[in-house]
Enzyme design. Structure first.
Site, PDB file in Angstrom:
ATOM      1  N   HIS A   1      23.561 -13.774  -7.904  1.00 37.51           N
ATOM      2  CA  HIS A   1      24.578 -14.817  -7.775  1.00 37.51           C
ATOM      3  C   HIS A   1      24.057 -16.160  -8.263  1.00 37.51           C
ATOM      4  O   HIS A   1      22.855 -16.444  -8.259  1.00 37.51           O
ATOM      5  CB  HIS A   1      25.105 -14.927  -6.338  1.00 37.51           C
TER       6      HIS A   1
ATOM      7  N   HIS B   1      16.699 -19.813   3.014  1.00 36.85           N
ATOM      8  CA  HIS B   1      17.735 -20.747   3.484  1.00 36.85           C
ATOM      9  C   HIS B   1      17.118 -21.936   4.225  1.00 36.85           C
ATOM     10  O   HIS B   1      17.861 -22.701   4.856  1.00 36.85           O
ATOM     11  CB  HIS B   1      18.755 -20.063   4.394  1.00 36.85           C
TER      12      HIS B   1
ATOM     13  N   GLU C   1      28.537 -16.284  -3.503  1.00 35.26           N
ATOM     14  CA  GLU C   1      27.989 -15.283  -2.583  1.00 35.26           C
ATOM     15  C   GLU C   1      27.660 -15.897  -1.235  1.00 35.26           C
ATOM     16  O   GLU C   1      27.843 -15.251  -0.194  1.00 35.26           O
ATOM     17  CB  GLU C   1      26.732 -14.647  -3.185  1.00 35.26           C
ATOM     18  N   GLU C   2      27.192 -17.134  -1.232  1.00 34.80           N
ATOM     19  CA  GLU C   2      26.769 -17.761   0.019  1.00 34.80           C
ATOM     20  C   GLU C   2      27.944 -18.057   0.951  1.00 34.80           C
ATOM     21  O   GLU C   2      27.742 -18.390   2.117  1.00 34.80           O
ATOM     22  CB  GLU C   2      25.988 -19.044  -0.268  1.00 34.80           C
TER      23      GLU C   2
ATOM     24  N   ASP D   1      21.524  -5.024  -5.806  1.00 30.35           N
ATOM     25  CA  ASP D   1      21.754  -6.443  -5.557  1.00 30.35           C
ATOM     26  C   ASP D   1      20.543  -7.027  -4.846  1.00 30.35           C
ATOM     27  O   ASP D   1      19.598  -6.305  -4.490  1.00 30.35           O
ATOM     28  CB  ASP D   1      23.019  -6.610  -4.702  1.00 30.35           C
TER      29      ASP D   1
ATOM     30  N   ASP E   1      25.077 -19.220  -7.085  1.00 30.22           N
ATOM     31  CA  ASP E   1      25.107 -20.312  -6.118  1.00 30.22           C
ATOM     32  C   ASP E   1      23.944 -20.252  -5.136  1.00 30.22           C
ATOM     33  O   ASP E   1      23.259 -19.223  -5.006  1.00 30.22           O
ATOM     34  CB  ASP E   1      26.426 -20.318  -5.356  1.00 30.22           C
TER      35      ASP E   1
END
Length: 512
Positions: A132, A472, A199-200, A226, A134
């Site tokens: 992804h 994160h 995705e986030e 993924d 983002d």
């Protein structure tokens, strides 16, 4: 009569002794003879002529990707200008891919990217590599040792938001494809690269639309890989070697809105119970009555068995004999948040709102509960459990959002796709063990369930216990060596897919 009792006790003790001896014999035999699930394919070496080095140009492309602040804040709220820049940057940075007649590029859902690399054998079902564009927002920027969108190289690490979630896999797969095409090679099996842009925030405008596009084309995908679980170093007790975890499933989730409405009023004349008190009791019940420990019912048990032969003796004995020791292991797992998340559906209080003034009794109290649902449970079971525990009609419980646990993908020696992934991993990480697991977090692969029954989640980089907080969090980073491994992993994966899946190996003696 006394003689009869003594005889009965004697016989009973002898039977118990025989049973204990039999159990001990089974435990010892299984510990000594438990099968190995590991393989030892030829390792990828820097001296190989198809090795992809992390040279200055490739590192510059990666760090430039990190500098693009493609942040997703909440559903439908992101940074569209940065996404457009990223898309343009990718197109300009990989001219071999974008100039190839074998490659079709589509912009999907305004910002997501879908590439189709045409294979030479149309009879083979295509597969898909996903990532992804983002990233999550940055908090506590002052604590970063390098600016979070700098891509700064420091002590052998590249720092920045997205270095491990998940621009490393996006850029690494593109580097691998460009390297492959530059060698004049056309894959036998058609390949998709799918890069969602949200995705986030669960991929409702990215992966979901990609799935719809592929469905409209009538595509059925052999397998999907993924982002996901990493190569853990020191993450699994009793194992000294790195362990590569392949996520063959992931937890579901359910977000609950709890609300209590009672008569408010002046604080000088309180009733016996308030909205805040009633809701507090309900929350306390949920926290004090966790969902059942389900260790041993799903993939978490196989995770231990697949590495049992490489464990130190006490752990090897336990993991080789889960038929006996599952309750003990389940109890141990429940003691730490990281392992407890593998053993059961978890309950997290994430919000609690009530009150408007110090001397006013609030007429309303609201809370939000985040459940992560064990793969062997369901949304319905979790709701039924919660309502039974709360047992108070004054607490209004509504589902804000939910998704069931992911279907479990095929794994083990009977699954050619899993074994192909395992051997690819062990080509890049020859000292690593490989084992199936499930993700306690969620990805946007939930939108791809209709495309394939074989969805795997794996990120080819090393993570230590001290790195867990970087995901994160503050000081997200990847080592230069690991980014090099990422590129070579995807290259070997694509080349391995040229072989019949039963063969599963890419040897460097083979010519492209």
């Amino acid at each position: 009569m006394a003689r009869g009792i003594r005889y009965f006790l004697s016989v009973t003790l002898k039977l118990l002794a025989v049973m204990l001896a039999s159990v001990l014999m089974i435990v010892v035999t299984r510990t000594a003879t438990f099968p190995s699930y590991q393989t030892s394919p030829p390792a990828c070496e820097e001296s190989d002529d198809d090795f992809i080095p992390a040279d200055k140009e490739r590192l510059a492309r990666f760090t430039s990707a990190i500098q693009l602040q493609t942040v997703s804040y909440e559903r439908g709220v992101g940074t569209p200008q940065e996404l457009v820049k990223f898309s343009q940057f990718i197109q300009e940075s990989f001219p071999t891919i974008h100039g190839s007649p074998m490659v079709r590029r589509d912009v999907v859902g305004n910002y997501s990217l879908l590439y189709r690399v045409e294979g030479s054998d149309a009879s083979l079902q295509p597969y898909m590599l996903a990532s992804h564009l983002d990233v999550v927002p940055v908090a506590e920027e002052a604590k970063w040792v390098a600016p979070p969108f700098s891509g700064e190289l420091k002590d052998g690490y590249i720092y920045g938001r997205g270095t491990i979630d998940a621009k490393h896999s996006l850029m690494g797969s593109l580097e691998a494809l460009q390297f492959l095409l530059s060698r004049g090679h056309q894959p036998k099996r058609t390949l998709y690269l799918a890069f969602g842009h949200d995705e986030e925030t669960q991929g409702h405008f990215g992966a979901k639309v990609i799935s719809e596009v592929l469905t409209q084309r009538g595509e059925k995908i052999k397998f999907i890989l993924d982002e996901g679980t990493p190569v853990g170093d020191g993450l699994l007790p009793g194992v000294s070697k790195p362990v590569a975890f392949i996520g063959v499933a992931e937890k579901g989730f359910m977000t609950l809105h709890l609300e209590v409405n009672e008569e408010g009023g002046h604080a000088s004349m309180p009733k016996p119970e308030s909205a805040i008190g009633i809701l507090s009791k309900a929350i306390s019940k949920l926290e004090n009555n966790p969902h059942p420990n389900m260790f041993g019912t799903g993939v978490e048990a196989r995770m231990l068995e697949y590495v049992a032969t490489e464990m130190t003796l006490p752990y090897r004995m336990l993991s080789s004999n889960l038929w006996l020791f599952s309750p003990l292991v389940a109890w141990v797992y429940s003691k730490k948040p990281q392992t407890n998340a593998m053993a059961r559906t978890t309950t997290a209080l994430t919000r609690f709102n009530a009150g408007v003034k110090d001397n006013v009794i609030s007429p309303e109290a609201v809370a939000v509960i985040d459940h992560r649902i064990h793969p062997m449970s369901s949304v319905e079971e979790v709701m039924e459990f919660d309502l039974k525990v709360i047992n108070d009609p004054r607490v209004n419980v509504k589902v804000k959002n939910s998704r069931p646990p992911a279907p479990i993908s095929p794994y083990g020696k009977d699954s050619p796709t899993y074994m192909m992934l395992q051997e690819t991993i062990q080509q890049i990480y020859p000292d690593a063990l490989v084992t199936p697991t499930f993700m306690v977090a969620t990805t946007d692969t939930g939108h791809y369930w209709n495309l394939s029954n074989a969805i795997y989640r794996f990120s080819p980089y090393v993570m230590t216990p001290s790195d867990l907080a970087r995901l994160h969090g503050v000081n997200e980073r990847i080592s230069v060596k690991d980014y090099e491994r990422v590129m070579n992993f995807y290259y070997h994966l694509i080349v391995n897919m040229d072989k019949p899946l039963e063969t599963k190996r890419h040897g460097h003696e083979d010519e492209l």
